[in-house]
Each structure stands twice: as structure tokens, then as C-alpha cells.
Design a protein around this motif. Structure first.
Motif, PDB file in Angstrom:
ATOM      1  N   ALA A   9      -5.804  -2.733  -9.250  1.00  0.00           N
ATOM      2  CA  ALA A   9      -6.770  -2.664  -8.154  1.00  0.00           C
ATOM      3  C   ALA A   9      -7.140  -4.061  -7.664  1.00  0.00           C
ATOM      4  N   VAL A  10      -7.321  -5.003  -8.581  1.00  0.00           N
ATOM      5  CA  VAL A  10      -7.658  -6.371  -8.181  1.00  0.00           C
ATOM      6  C   VAL A  10      -6.524  -6.980  -7.363  1.00  0.00           C
ATOM      7  N   ALA A  11      -5.285  -6.758  -7.802  1.00  0.00           N
ATOM      8  CA  ALA A  11      -4.149  -7.304  -7.062  1.00  0.00           C
ATOM      9  C   ALA A  11      -4.068  -6.703  -5.664  1.00  0.00           C
ATOM     10  N   LEU A  12      -4.237  -5.383  -5.559  1.00  0.00           N
ATOM     11  CA  LEU A  12      -4.208  -4.726  -4.253  1.00  0.00           C
ATOM     12  C   LEU A  12      -5.338  -5.228  -3.358  1.00  0.00           C
ATOM     13  N   ALA A  13      -6.546  -5.264  -3.907  1.00  0.00           N
ATOM     14  CA  ALA A  13      -7.704  -5.664  -3.103  1.00  0.00           C
ATOM     15  C   ALA A  13      -7.608  -7.117  -2.673  1.00  0.00           C
ATOM     16  N   ALA A  14      -7.223  -7.997  -3.594  1.00  0.00           N
ATOM     17  CA  ALA A  14      -7.146  -9.421  -3.258  1.00  0.00           C
ATOM     18  C   ALA A  14      -6.111  -9.674  -2.176  1.00  0.00           C
ATOM     19  N   ALA A  15      -4.952  -9.016  -2.285  1.00  0.00           N
ATOM     20  CA  ALA A  15      -3.914  -9.192  -1.271  1.00  0.00           C
ATOM     21  C   ALA A  15      -4.373  -8.670   0.080  1.00  0.00           C
TER      22      ALA A  15
END
Length: 460
Positions: A238-244
Motif C-alpha cells: 500500500a505504501v508503494a502504491l500510494a507513494a507512487a
């Protein structure tokens, strides 16, 4: 996995010579950095990487020769002078031994980790090349390379770049390597009038930032022996998706998104309105610096006003990004002058001026993150949040004693994030709460305030 051969890779380059140590190398030497595997002051990075395509052994060995010839840092030896101090000597040619290991099946990450550790032992001498390497083959086909990088060239960015260049050249022998690390040019700049002026500007900047720090000082254990160092890890798609997605939407860097969210969460947790981070990043301001200074991670003091809050998250991201870009040149300075400044400011403040909050975030571009997944729907975030994995493991206090350390150690399909400090400052429950809030804030900003207030994202 068994060793079946040892290859002598001969490299020949057009540059050689001797130079003064860079400020980073002087700092390592002053700390008692010795080129051995074990010990708290040793600099050693190990890395393994899968090889793309189907290169043969000849192509892989050619890649090793080309990379060794290209990067001066890999050809730098550190013999001691009569007083026992190291010198930097760049050699023009030499032989790198590359071991070949055969495996019946593709090696696991644990097997590769054990191999890189085996490469590092029993340590390196000052006249040894700073790189040891191996190639793992299955049915005679090279599948992995394993590296151990030592001495003053050993940091994660350096190891990663070396591995990437080797893999690229093995797949495409004609690939462009770009600018390489040139320690002689770095040392020359630092000793030049412009380099000294730069160091003085950095010194003044650091003094101002140290005086403005709103962060309380973390407790340092009275005795390192037996003290605990809490460490919490989050593995979150989720962090990777949100940050991107946020970086792409707001046209800012992923590093800014991560640091902005962390600033908001940490300030909220501590009940203060402003943060001043002691940020560790590579110098990425110019094309030359992007790689040539990538192994010198300078300490950059970046003020972040968290009073903007989550409702103005885009502005906070852009503010952090601007501060990172503006301050990224702070990775070159005079180490003696810097140490003296810390002492002087500490006396003025009546406490240590070493800012206890250190953040290590690589300036990752949004396009390098999950290229085709940044526009996922809300239910994809929900599934990603549900799959987040947390881990706690207390251990002995190490060199981060007394500091809150936040590290992003991977940004691909998932974002690996570690947060830790000594047990006297935060316990593991505090750290996990901070990380959970950090994840919720990022996801909440990515899916919108309305979605964040409903369902499983209440309080994001």
C-alpha cells in the motif's frame, strides 16, 4: 552450491594516481574504520542480483572488466603511510578474481546472502581491491552475481550501482555506463577555493538549522552494554502504491511524499508543530554528482513545517521536495570544521547539537515504482493494507544508539520501511503506532479524504 572455478579478470583503465582522502573518507578514518568484516566501524556492503537475459560466462566476465575499468572507486587501494594513516591510490590495471559457483537450482535469497558473507570473509587488507565477486550458474548458465564491497567505497548505493552496471553490461556489452565515481575529482573539488566556500556555506546552514530544531533530544542509554534497541519493520504494498501515485499526481519526488507523511505523523505523535530532520541522502543535484558522489551520503538538515497538515498534503510534499533539492549539495564539507561547529553549537544550546532524527530515503523517481500500478482502485489499496506485514525484534544498541532511524530499504512491488530507536526513547509499540499512522496517512491521501473517512481508513 559449490565452487567450481576461479576466473582472473584483467582490467586496464586510462586513469591512475594518488589523491587526498575525501571528507567522507577522512570521517571514516577518524572513526577508526578498518577494512575487516566484523566490528561496528567497518564499512561493508554485500549484494546479489539476478542477471537479465541469457548472458554466457564470457559476457559476465567482460562486464566485470569494464566496470572495474570505469569506476575509479573500485580501483582505489588504501595503503598506510609511515604514521599509519591511509592514502588513496587509484591503480590503472590489475586482476579481479571472480569465483564461479554451480547450483542445481536457482539460488534462494538465503543462499545468496550466505555466499556474499563468504566472499567478505576473512576481511580485506588495505592493499586489496575493495570488491569481491562471484557468479552463480545453473547448468552452466550464469543466473546471479554476488558482490562484497569494502573500504571507503562501501555503502548501499555504491553496491547497488555496481550490481546494476554489471547486470546491464552482461546483457548488453555495448551499454553506456554513464559517469563513474572519481574520488580524485571529489577530493580536488573539496580542496579548491570553490569547495572550501561551499563547505563554509554548509557550515553556516547547519548552524542555523541546529539552532532552529524543534525536536526534543532522545535519551542515550547510560551504558550500551545490555541496552535494547527497538526496531520495527513494515512491508507494505500500500505504501508503494500510494507513494507512487501521490508523487505522480503532485509532480514531486517519492522521497518528498514519504518524508512529508513521516513529518506529519512524527510531529503529531510528539505533539509538536515543526520538524527539523537530519536527513541522509546522496548528492543528486547534478548529473555528475548523481553517481560520482552517490557513495558519499551527506547529512542534510531539512526544515519541514508540519503545521500544513494532511489537508494541504500536496503543498507539504512540494515544500519538502524543494528543501531536498536545495539542500542536496550539503554532502561535501570540511569534516574538522563540521565537528568543531557541532561542538560550538552544542555549547550554545546547552545540549548535544547532533539532531537525533535521521531519515534515509533514496530520491526515487515515481516512474521507477510499479509503472503500471499507480492508478489502482480503492479496493486494491484495501487488499494491500490487509497484506501489510509488521515485525518487531529488539537487539543490542548499535551505532544508531540514541537516534530515531527511519529507513526505506526498498521501493518496488512493496515498500520496506524500518523504524527504530533505543528503548529509553520509544518502545516497540510506539514505533509500530508511528508506522501504522504513516501507512494510513499515505493511503488516505492517495484515495482521497472522503474514502479515508469511511470504511477501514477512518482516522487516516
Amino acid at each position: 552450491m559449490r565452487q567450481i572455478a576461479r576466473h582472473d579478470v584483467v582490467f586496464v583503465a586510462g586513469t591512475a594516481g594518488e589523491h587526498e582522502l575525501t571528507w567522507s573518507q577522512k570521517a571514516h578514518e577518524r572513526e577508526g574504520c578498518h577494512p575487516h568484516l566484523h566490528g561496528p566501524r567497518n564499512r561493508n556492503q554485500r549484494m546479489a542480483r539476478v542477471l537479465d537475459g541469457t548472458p554466457d560466462m564470457a559476457a559476465v566476465l567482460h562486464a566485470f572488466a569494464a566496470v572495474m575499468a570505469h569506476f575509479e572507486a573500485l580501483r582505489t587501494l588504501y595503503p598506510r603511510d609511515a604514521d599509519g594513516h591511509p592514502r588513496s591510490v587509484v591503480v590503472a590495471s590489475g586482476v579481479l578474481q571472480v569465483d564461479e559457483y554451480a547450483s542445481d537450482a536457482p539460488a534462494t535469497s538465503d543462499e545468496l546472502s550466505a555466499l556474499t558473507l563468504r566472499l567478505a570473509e576473512p576481511g580485506f587488507g588495505p592493499d586489496d581491491l575493495p570488491l569481491r565477486a562471484a557468479v552463480v550458474t545453473v547448468d552452466g548458465r550464469p543466473l546471479h552475481i554476488a558482490l562484497s564491497l569494502h573500504h571507503f567505497s562501501a555503502d548501499t548505493t555504491a553496491a547497488r550501482i555496481v550490481a546494476e552496471r554489471l547486470a546491464r553490461l552482461a546483457a548488453d556489452p555495448g551499454a553506456d555506463l554513464g559517469t563513474g565515481w572519481q574520488p580524485r575529482q571529489i577530493a580536488s573539488f573539496e580542496a579548491s577555493p570553490s569547495g572550501l566556500r561551499h563547505a563554509h556555506r554548509v557550515d553556516a546552514h547547519d548552524r542555523v538549522m541546529l539552532r532552529q530544531s524543534a525536536m526534543p533530544e532522545l535519551q542515550v542509554p547510560a551504558s550500551h552494554k545490555g541496552a535494547l534497541y527497538n526496531f520495527v519493520c513494515l512491508d507494505s504494498a500500500a505504501v508503494a502504491l500510494a507513494a507512487a501515485g501521490l508523487a505522480k499526481q503532485y509532480r514531486t519526488s517519492v522521497a518528498a511524499v514519504l518524508q512529508a507523511a513521516y513529518a506529519c505523523v512524527l510531529a503529531e505523535h510528539l505533539g509538536i508543530g515543526k520538524c527539523v530532520f537530519n536527513t541522509v541522502i546522496a548528492n543528486r543535484q547534478t548529473t555528475f554528482a548523481r553517481e560520482s558522489v552517490a557513495h558519499i551520503a551527506g547529512r542534510v538538515l531539512v526544515p519541514v513545517d508540519t503545521s500544513l497538515g494532511s489537508d494541504r498534503f500536496p503543498a507539504l510534499c512540494r515544500a519538502v521536495d524543494a528543501a531536498l533539492v536545495k539542500s542536496s549539495s550539503v554532502s561535501l564539507r570540511e569534516p574538522v570544521r563540521y565537528a568543531r561547529s557541532l561542538d560550538e553549537v552544542s555549547a550554545e544550546l546547552g545540549r548535544s547539537a547532533d539532531n537525533p532524527y535521521m531519515v534515509n530515503i533514496r530520491p526515487i523517481a515515481p516512474r521507477t515504482l510499479i509503472r503500471d500500478r499507480v492508478d489502482r482502485a480503492q479496493q486494491d489499496f484495501e487488499r494491500a493494507m490487509a497484506s501489510s506485514r509488521y515485525g518487531r525484534f529488539p537487539k543490542d544498541v548499535d551505532t544508531y544508539s540514541g537516534k530515531l532511524c527511519f529507513v526505506v530499504w526498498d521501493m518496488s512491488e512493496t515498500a520496506g520501511i524500518s523504524l527504530g530507536t533505543d528503548a529509553a526513547s520509544f518502545d516497540a509499540t510506539d514505533l509500530e503506532q508511528i508506522l501504522r499512522s504513516f501507512e494510513r496517512r499515505l493511503v488516505g491521501a492517495a484515495i482521497g479524504a472522503h474514502a479515508a473517512r469511511s470504511g477501514s481508513f477512518a482516522g487516516a
